[in-house]
Design a protein around this motif. Structure first.
Motif, PDB file in Angstrom:
ATOM      1  N   SER A 688      13.053   3.615  35.817  1.00 54.51           N
ATOM      2  CA  SER A 688      13.012   5.056  35.585  1.00 54.51           C
ATOM      3  C   SER A 688      13.314   5.786  36.893  1.00 54.51           C
ATOM      4  O   SER A 688      12.649   5.556  37.906  1.00 54.51           O
ATOM      5  CB  SER A 688      11.636   5.471  35.064  1.00 54.51           C
ATOM      6  N   ASP A 700      12.254   1.192  32.481  1.00 55.79           N
ATOM      7  CA  ASP A 700      12.718   2.162  31.497  1.00 55.79           C
ATOM      8  C   ASP A 700      13.482   1.434  30.402  1.00 55.79           C
ATOM      9  O   ASP A 700      13.859   0.260  30.545  1.00 55.79           O
ATOM     10  CB  ASP A 700      13.621   3.200  32.171  1.00 55.79           C
ATOM     11  N   SER A 704      18.149   4.558  28.075  1.00 53.22           N
ATOM     12  CA  SER A 704      17.671   5.817  28.639  1.00 53.22           C
ATOM     13  C   SER A 704      18.767   6.449  29.479  1.00 53.22           C
ATOM     14  O   SER A 704      19.519   5.772  30.183  1.00 53.22           O
ATOM     15  CB  SER A 704      16.429   5.577  29.505  1.00 53.22           C
ATOM     16  N   SER A 707      17.886   6.396  33.592  1.00 52.27           N
ATOM     17  CA  SER A 707      17.473   5.117  34.154  1.00 52.27           C
ATOM     18  C   SER A 707      18.458   4.685  35.223  1.00 52.27           C
ATOM     19  O   SER A 707      19.592   5.167  35.287  1.00 52.27           O
ATOM     20  CB  SER A 707      17.391   4.054  33.056  1.00 52.27           C
TER      21      SER A 707
END
Length: 1569
Positions: A688, A700, A704, A707
């Motif tokens: 993340s 993550d 995403s 990320s």
């Protein structure tokens, strides 16, 4: 890129793919337009029927480059550093922009003058292009010409511009003539006539505002450098009479007003953080925002030191580097050591081990035995020697490097210096100086290419020590019996690697930003490093290695120069310049030589991918190690994966790709072991980005959008131990899920920064601490790597950034590489060059702010590039949750370069901060970025305290009430003066004409200090009588009629004044129109004549001729004037009787002037007030008939007129008159007159003082030689109606102190409309007092004294001493209550010479009667005061007055009408303008005003137009830092645009009107977001 339209054809999918590839080749310049058309038609031919497929290429598209060189240059444009590319990031950015487009208001485009096209940078860019063969954004001549199409010189008007009126005749514009002087905006992206017509259509509905008339210019010349009698003293029209600078007038509906409204719409919902409830003005109000309580925190256990594998050195390796050289140079002397490719990609230059050994020995012998025989400094073992070799000559370098090692000399590899590219060169030179380097080794070819002096010696480069240059190609032979000296110790330095610190985040451990340091590596460390790398990479004798990297530093030096010789390997070096022409050359060499090792960067892998036509011949089956040198860059993963996907079918093994992490201080940090295929040998993590910004590792999801996917950089090195410590503060160990700085303990790491013991300890001798402060590693010390990351399972090392790229913003960390990746995801190919982006942070208001600088493409339309910039801001905000403070685009090939063509980040940042970057586009976003401003001050009417309550509070606190008064007027002061018995100036003049007829009253001097005219008492009396006869006979005037006097500064004006008084007429002195600028100056003359209700105009023949010229009649019809009376044609009759007014309270004369807010105001001066003023001046200055005074100021209003025309008549002293226009012709005339006549008292204006300071700055020695002496001066007073300009008076005093001018002599006076003489320097008064007040307190109407040099301090000087009989009080302008001396308030004055009232204020029906008869609500409520309209305060000083009492000093701060109320606080424009003037040396003048609660700053640029955009960030930063204000609009204009009145005061209201009416012809208008 040409678009293929195959909608009408049935084309298979594979053909469509081939068409797409063809389009890509065309866009990248790999194929000509002709070849593209041919191949395309061939592909589509089988699918064509009867209809012909139309040509889909754009008819306006540029032809593809035809020559090979152009194709290579074009190809380079698309082959920029793509290590930041990520499909996931691009997808995330696209989604973020789609979301933003629905809710973000459109940002207003900046306005740019059409001529701002940076033709002036062409030569600089061409020279830069020639100076480096490895630029990252070279573009061909055709592209360069396209970038400048539409450019024009500054003296030609835009064809599509409209003109409101023509003021090109103004002498202020003489240096930059324009055909259409007002409106020449370029509509960015659309310069058609219709587009401009559409914009101007709305402006026509608004009320027309003409150029303000000029009543000030009476100078003979009009140079740009000065403003004496030159500025526009404009009168504001009747429709705009408001005195409030914040007032909104609905009539302004022009383009500028519309854009400001657009900006206001954009800022309606700025991103603000919650502010505290009450206003705080202390420093803690600007602390960085508090930590986010919801921020993720590390949860793992404390990390323990992670050791690498045991270092097991294979038997049979050499015992040191020299032994390795001897072994392979004797046993396998024919084996190749080095091969270098030429510019054609051919391996033509080779070096065998035998040749390497013999050359090395020869160099070592010559260094120790031949150098110093001709009087030079000899070289001894341990001395440092610079190695200066070009990047395409590794053979000479390896010879020189090992020659130094063999001789025991310490080599210092540096880049070849050039005069044209100086980025970082000065720091290298300083480093060589601190290393005591006296000699430089280089090749014969390089030596010939260096710049030479006239004697043929190599020049001393900027910052470099004087060096003796030695060519390693021409050294004498080696004696057969010579042996190198034995090495006494292995702990001595082997070599020094030069490193430049690029970013500020690295400075707390390694020194100043941009400084150059030398990392010392010992012989023992270099040997251990070779052993460790040999074990980690499994190097063996005879292997072939291909190296693309710089062989002078880092991974290229360690593997290509040291390890290769240590293991007897064959290295093939690919010069960087060849890589840019043939990016597949390294892959060809792997195939040709069946190389087992290759040392590259992810950039080279990406470039290799683009060279698709060379892929068919590539074979990687022999490659066991592909070392990715920049594997520590998080974005190298994309290049590695793409390269593997493309070439796995060509024999490339996945386990061969080995990223590594390196550091100049710790050398090799980690490397992935080649050949390992177990699951624990490599690792990847999807993390993340938000967690990383808080320094926490959080996994993550794979899909995403925010990320970051990381690959490992290998394992901890054999024999080394690694830890992770916190980035800031003491080196506490991090937790297992916390991001920190990697530190290494190894026998091969660097040992010190040469000569920098303090930062050496912080970097090379780190002792990690447990959370309780205990040492965590015993006696072991670690070396900081400068890399940020964490350790994974199995000793895997993950790097997510570097300290050099770290930006800490609002308690969150962001990496520059991450920001660059986001920027590149926003359609980069259309607007900017991929590899030419600089991201750094600057500190503004105690927090870091992100700055992005990119090189834009030459054919990028203005409007589209601005839209792209807007999208970048939105993308960075969405992906990183952080705002960009400044985004700038510079012309192509313009950013400072490193020797290998990359961006020199420190030099870029330095140029940005000093304002020498010259961007082509700038977008500032302070409104969205700056969230730590103090809370605005709120005025609560429901909590207002009554003035009586404040008064009681002051009494209770013991505060002294703010008032002061001059000494009492005493009849005994003037005993023996025969003129004292007369109440009228006319009586006094007649008395003097009878008592002392031959006494000389006035002498007018010209620019050569020669007497032009002099007049005695009787001569003046007789001439006044004749003028009176002219008024009565020819003018047929009656008593009480008003007469306008139109004369240049001189004695004729004085005679005409008294001629009017002799017959009972009321004179009105008016500055005559300027003969070179009649169009602008004449309307104001006409306006004053009309407003003053003058029945006649008295003037001379020259001005009457001027009024009757064709140009003047075009402005004012000659019949519209009252009767014109020529004083050159006087009757010879004598007046029968001199008029005497029935009472002294009757009007003597009218004093008209333009206020600082642009209002034309006339005040009535009675006979009693005029006489009382003269009496006070006489007493204060001790004027007597035997005294002389020299005047150099404008004699048309205020105290200047009183001194010029009245004071000498009353006191009888001799006045030397020097018109300010004569000072323009000869800056020394005023001071020469003072010296020649030994004048004690002299009076001038700020304009004259500024002229002398500027014009005579370098001439004081010559003036002293001519005998000019100012020691006679007792009073040198500036006549002004404003805050004292202490900087100018101080400069004047210091400059002429060598000529005898006393610092006590220079002082100022103060007067205003209601009382033209309030304070004045006196003969027996104490020296002027200066105090330092807190600016922050002043904004809140409080006066807090601070020490000199305190932060936010403002130096104020006392405005003279109060005249006798003058009493002042400081009152609250709203409540009218008397203030204490700790408060800022309005200055109220009571004196016998107060003006009697306004005759009229043009454009305002209310005549402000309370200005002349006001009473305090508290305190001295019985006295009648006049309100000056100026803010100030009174301070009791320790000085003693002549009467023995303590002196009360009056300090004037500024005009109440001009103050700006922003964020609930009162700002004085001059304070903001002073900060702006300091921000850049090319700002020659500036002015500020507000509009719709936005602060507008107008700056005059004294430089080239391409420097205009440099000012925008600096102006914004300086106002933010010093005043906590966000600038809404920055307007850059030519010198002389800001209107200035006759007293040298800026007319800010007129400037605002002109700006909103699009009349300024700005160079650039920036709207800050």
């Amino acid at each position: 890129m040409a678009e293929v339209d195959t909608s009408g054809l049935q084309v298979p999918e594979d053909v469509r793919l081939k068409l797409a590839e063809l389009d890509l080749e065309l866009s990248e310049g790999d194929i000509t337009q002709k070849g593209y058309d041919k191949k395309r038609q061939k592909l589509l031919a089988p699918y064509k029927h009867t209809s012909k497929v139309p040509d889909v290429s754009s008819p306006n598209s540029e032809p593809s480059p035809q020559t090979s060189a152009q194709r290579k240059a074009q190809r380079r444009l698309t082959r920029e550093d793509n290590r930041y590319h990520s499909e996931i990031r691009t997808e995330a950015v696209m989604q973020a922009l789609a979301a933003h487009s629905k809710k973000i208001p459109v940002m207003p485009l900046p306005s740019k003058r059409t001529s701002v096209n940076y033709h002036g940078q062409q030569r600089q860019r061409d020279s830069r292009q020639e100076s480096s063969s490895d630029d990252d954004s070279i573009y061909d001549d055709e592209a360069n010409r396209n970038f400048h199409r539409g450019a024009r010189s500054r003296d030609s008007g835009a064809s599509s511009s409209s003109s409101f009126s023509d003021v090109s005749a103004s002498p202020r514009h003489s240096e930059r003539p324009r055909s259409a002087a007002y409106v020449k905006y370029q509509i960015p992206g659309n310069t058609s006539r219709q587009a401009l017509a559409d914009v101007m259509q709305s402006a026509r509905h608004s009320q027309h505002i003409s150029q303000p008339p000029d009543v000030t210019n009476n100078a003979k010349s009009s140079r740009q450098a000065d403003r004496v009698g030159r500025g526009v003293s404009s009168v504001r029209v009747a429709g705009n009479v408001g005195m409030d600078m914040d007032s909104d007038s609905p009539r302004h509906q022009g383009k500028v007003a519309a854009k400001i409204q657009q900006l206001m719409n954009t800022l309606k919902r700025p991103k603000r953080k919650p502010l505290t409830e009450y206003f705080v003005e202390e420093d803690d109000a600007l602390e960085s925002p508090p930590a986010d309580p919801n921020a993720p925190k590390p949860e793992g256990s404390t990390l323990t030191p992670v050791p690498g594998d045991q270092l097991v050195v294979p038997s049979g390796l050499p015992r040191n580097l020299e032994a390795a050289l001897h072994r392979y140079g004797s046993s396998t002397y024919k084996a190749l050591a080095v091969t270098v490719l030429d510019q054609n990609g051919k391996p033509t230059v080779n070096l065998t081990y035998g040749k390497l050994l013999s050359k090395t020995q020869k160099i070592a012998y010559n260094l120790l035995n031949k150098v110093g025989q001709k009087g030079e400094v000899p070289i001894k073992p341990g001395d440092r020697v610079a190695l200066v070799y070009p990047n395409n000559d590794p053979i000479s370098f390896i010879n020189g490097f090992y020659g130094c090692l063999m001789a025991g000399v310490v080599p210092v590899p540096v880049e070849v210096p050039t005069s044209r590219r100086d980025a970082g060169g000065q720091g290298v030179g300083f480093m060589l100086g601190s290393l005591n380097v006296c000699h430089a080794l280089t090749s014969e070819a390089c030596l010939k290419g260096l710049s030479k002096t006239a004697n043929g010696d190599v020049v001393t480069f900027r910052g470099w020590p004087r060096l003796s240059w030695l060519s390693t190609d021409s050294m004498s032979k080696l004696p057969k019996d010579w042996q190198p000296p034995p090495k006494t110790s292995e702990d001595v330095p082997a070599y020094v690697e030069v490193k430049e610190i690029q970013n500020r985040s690295d400075t707390y451990t390694t020194g100043k930003d941009g400084s150059t340091v030398g990392v010392t590596v010992t012989r023992k460390g270099a040997f251990c490093h070779c052993q460790t790398l040999t074990v980690a990479c499994n190097y063996t004798e005879g292997e072939v290695m291909v190296c693309v990297l710089d062989f002078k530093r880092d991974v290229g030096l360690w593997h290509g120069i040291l390890c290769s010789v240590f293991n007897g390997m064959h290295v093939i070096f690919i010069p960087y310049s060849l890589m840019k022409v043939d990016p597949a050359s390294w892959m060809k060499m792997i195939t040709k030589y069946k190389a087992s090792c290759a040392i590259v960067k992810s950039r080279d892998m990406h470039w290799g991918l683009l060279a698709q036509k060379d892929h068919k011949d590539v074979n990687f089956s022999s490659l066991r190690l592909l070392l990715v040198a920049d594997g520590a860059n998080p974005w190298s993963l994309t290049s590695c994966d793409a390269f593997l996907n493309a070439f796995q079918s060509k024999g490339l093994k996945p386990e061969a790709i080995c990223p590594c992490a390196s550091s100049s201080e710790a050398l090799t940090v980690s490397v992935r072991r080649p050949g390992r295929t177990s699951s624990s040998a490599t690792g990847r993590g999807i993390l993340s980005m938000q967690g990383l910004s808080y320094g926490v590792v959080r996994v993550d999801s794979e899909n995403s959008l925010t990320s970051l996917t990381l690959q490992d950089c290998g394992q901890v090195m054999p024999g080394a131990v690694m830890i992770v410590v916190k980035i800031e503060g003491a080196p506490y160990l991090c937790k297992t899920d916390e991001v920190g700085e990697l530190c290494v303990c190894a026998g091969y790491a660097g040992v010190q920064y040469w000569g920098l013991q303090g930062i050496t300890v912080n970097t090379f001798q780190v002792q990690p601490l447990q959370s309780d402060g205990r040492p965590a590693a015993g006696d072991k010390t670690y070396v900081r790597t400068g890399l940020l990351g964490f350790l994974g399972p199995g000793g895997l090392v993950f790097v997510c950034g570097s300290k050099e790229g770290l930006m800490q913003i609002s308690n969150r960390r962001h990496n520059t590489d991450d920001i660059i990746a986001t920027v590149l995801a926003v359609e980069p190919m259309k607007f900017i060059y991929r590899g030419r982006i600089a991201v750094f942070s600057i500190e503004v208001l105690k927090d870091e702010r992100i700055v992005i600088i990119a090189e834009q493409r030459p054919d990028c339309p203005e409007e589209e590039s601005f839209q792209w910039m807007s999208r970048v801001l939105q993308a960075v905000d969405s992906i990183h949750q952080v705002g960009v403070f400044c985004l700038a685009l510079v012309p192509p090939n313009y950013l400072p370069k490193t020797p290998l063509g990359g961006i020199h980040l420190h030099e870029t940042r330095k140029k940005f901060l000093e304002g020498s970057l010259h961007p082509a586009n700038v977008l500032m976003c302070p409104h969205t970025c700056v969230t730590n401003l103090p809370k605005p001050r709120e005025h609560r009417p429901d909590r207002d305290v009554t003035p009586s309550a404040v008064h009681v509070g002051n009494i209770v606190q013991g505060a002294r009430m703010a008032w002061a008064q001059g000494r009492e007027l005493n009849m005994a002061d003037e005993e023996g003066d025969g003129s004292r018995k007369h109440q009228f100036l006319t009586e006094i003049l007649r008395y003097r004409a009878q008592a002392t007829p031959d006494h000389n009253l006035f002498t007018l001097l010209n620019s050569k200090v020669q007497i032009q005219l002099s007049m005695s008492c009787s001569q003046l009396h007789k001439r006044a009588e004749r003028i009176g006869c002219l008024l009565m006979e020819k003018g047929k005037l009656n008593t009480g009629d008003h007469v306008a006097l139109l004369y240049p500064p001189g004695i004729e004006l004085i005679a005409a004044f008294y001629g009017c008084l002799y017959v009972g007429c009321v004179p009105v002195t008016i500055r005559p129109p300027h003969p070179q600028n009649v169009t602008t100056t004449l309307p104001t003359v006409k306006m004053i004549v009309d407003v003053s209700k003058s029945s006649a105009i008295m003037t001379n023949g020259n001005i009457i001729k001027l009024l009757r010229t064709k140009e003047a009649i075009g402005v004012v019809d000659v019949r519209a004037w009252p009767p014109l009376l020529d004083s050159d044609d006087l009757p010879k009759k004598k007046l029968t009787a001199i008029y005497k007014a029935p009472t002294p309270e009757m009007m003597c004369y009218l004093d008209f002037s333009v206020s600082t807010t642009g209002m034309l105001a006339g005040v009535k001066m009675s006979h009693a007030a005029a006489t009382a003023l003269c009496r006070c001046v006489k007493l204060q200055c001790e004027f007597y008939p035997s005294r002389e005074a020299c005047l150099c100021l404008d004699p048309y209003s205020g105290l200047g007129f009183a001194l010029w025309a009245l004071a000498s008549i009353y006191s009888g002293h001799h006045s030397l008159l020097v018109p300010p226009s004569e000072v323009e012709a000869n800056p020394a005339v005023w001071l020469s007159a003072v010296s020649m006549y030994k004048v004690r008292d002299t009076f001038c204006s700020y304009g004259v003082m500024d002229l002398c300071t500027r014009g005579l700055g370098t001439s004081t020695a010559a003036l002293k030689a001519k005998g000019l002496n100012l020691s006679c001066v007792r009073i040198c007073c500036v006549i002004a109606e404003e805050r004292p300009r202490i900087q100018l008076t101080s400069s004047f005093t210091k400059l002429f102190a060598d000529l005898g001018l006393s610092y006590r002599a220079v002082s100022t006076s103060f007067g205003c409309r209601v009382n033209i003489g309030i304070s004045f320097p006196g003969a027996a008064c104490p020296e002027p007092t200066t105090v330092f007040v807190d600016l922050r307190a002043l904004r809140n109407d409080r006066v807090t004294l601070v020490e000199k040099g305190s932060p936010h301090s403002l130096c104020l000087m006392e405005s003279g001493k109060l005249l006798p009989g003058v009493k002042v009080a400081i009152a609250n302008p709203e409540t009218k209550g008397q203030c204490a001396d700790s408060h800022l308030g309005e200055i109220w004055v009571s004196s016998p010479h107060n003006a009697n009232g306004y005759f009229t204020i043009y454009g305002d029906d209310s005549l402000h009667p309370d200005h002349f008869d006001a009473s305090l609500a508290t305190g001295d409520t019985q006295s009648s005061y006049a309100r000056t309209g100026y803010l100030g305060f009174v301070r009791r000083t320790e000085l003693t007055q002549s009467d023995g009492g303590r002196h009360d000093a009056l300090f004037v701060v500024g005009s109440l009408d001009e103050t700006v109320m922003l964020r609930g606080m009162r700002y004085h424009p001059i304070d903001i303008e002073t900060s702006v003037l300091r921000s850049h040396r090319k700002i020659c003048e500036c002015a500020v005003f507000t509009w719709t609660n936005l602060l507008v700053v107008v700056v005059e640029l004294d430089g080239n137009e391409n420097e205009a955009l440099d000012l925008v960030p600096l102006v914004t930063n300086s106002v933010l830092e010093e005043h906590y204000l966000i600038v809404g609009v920055v307007v850059v204009v030519d010198p002389g645009i800001i209107p200035i009145n006759s007293r040298g005061e800026k007319q800010r209201m007129h400037l605002r009107d002109g700006f909103l009416a699009d009349q300024l012809d700005p160079i650039y208008v920036a709207y800050n977001m």
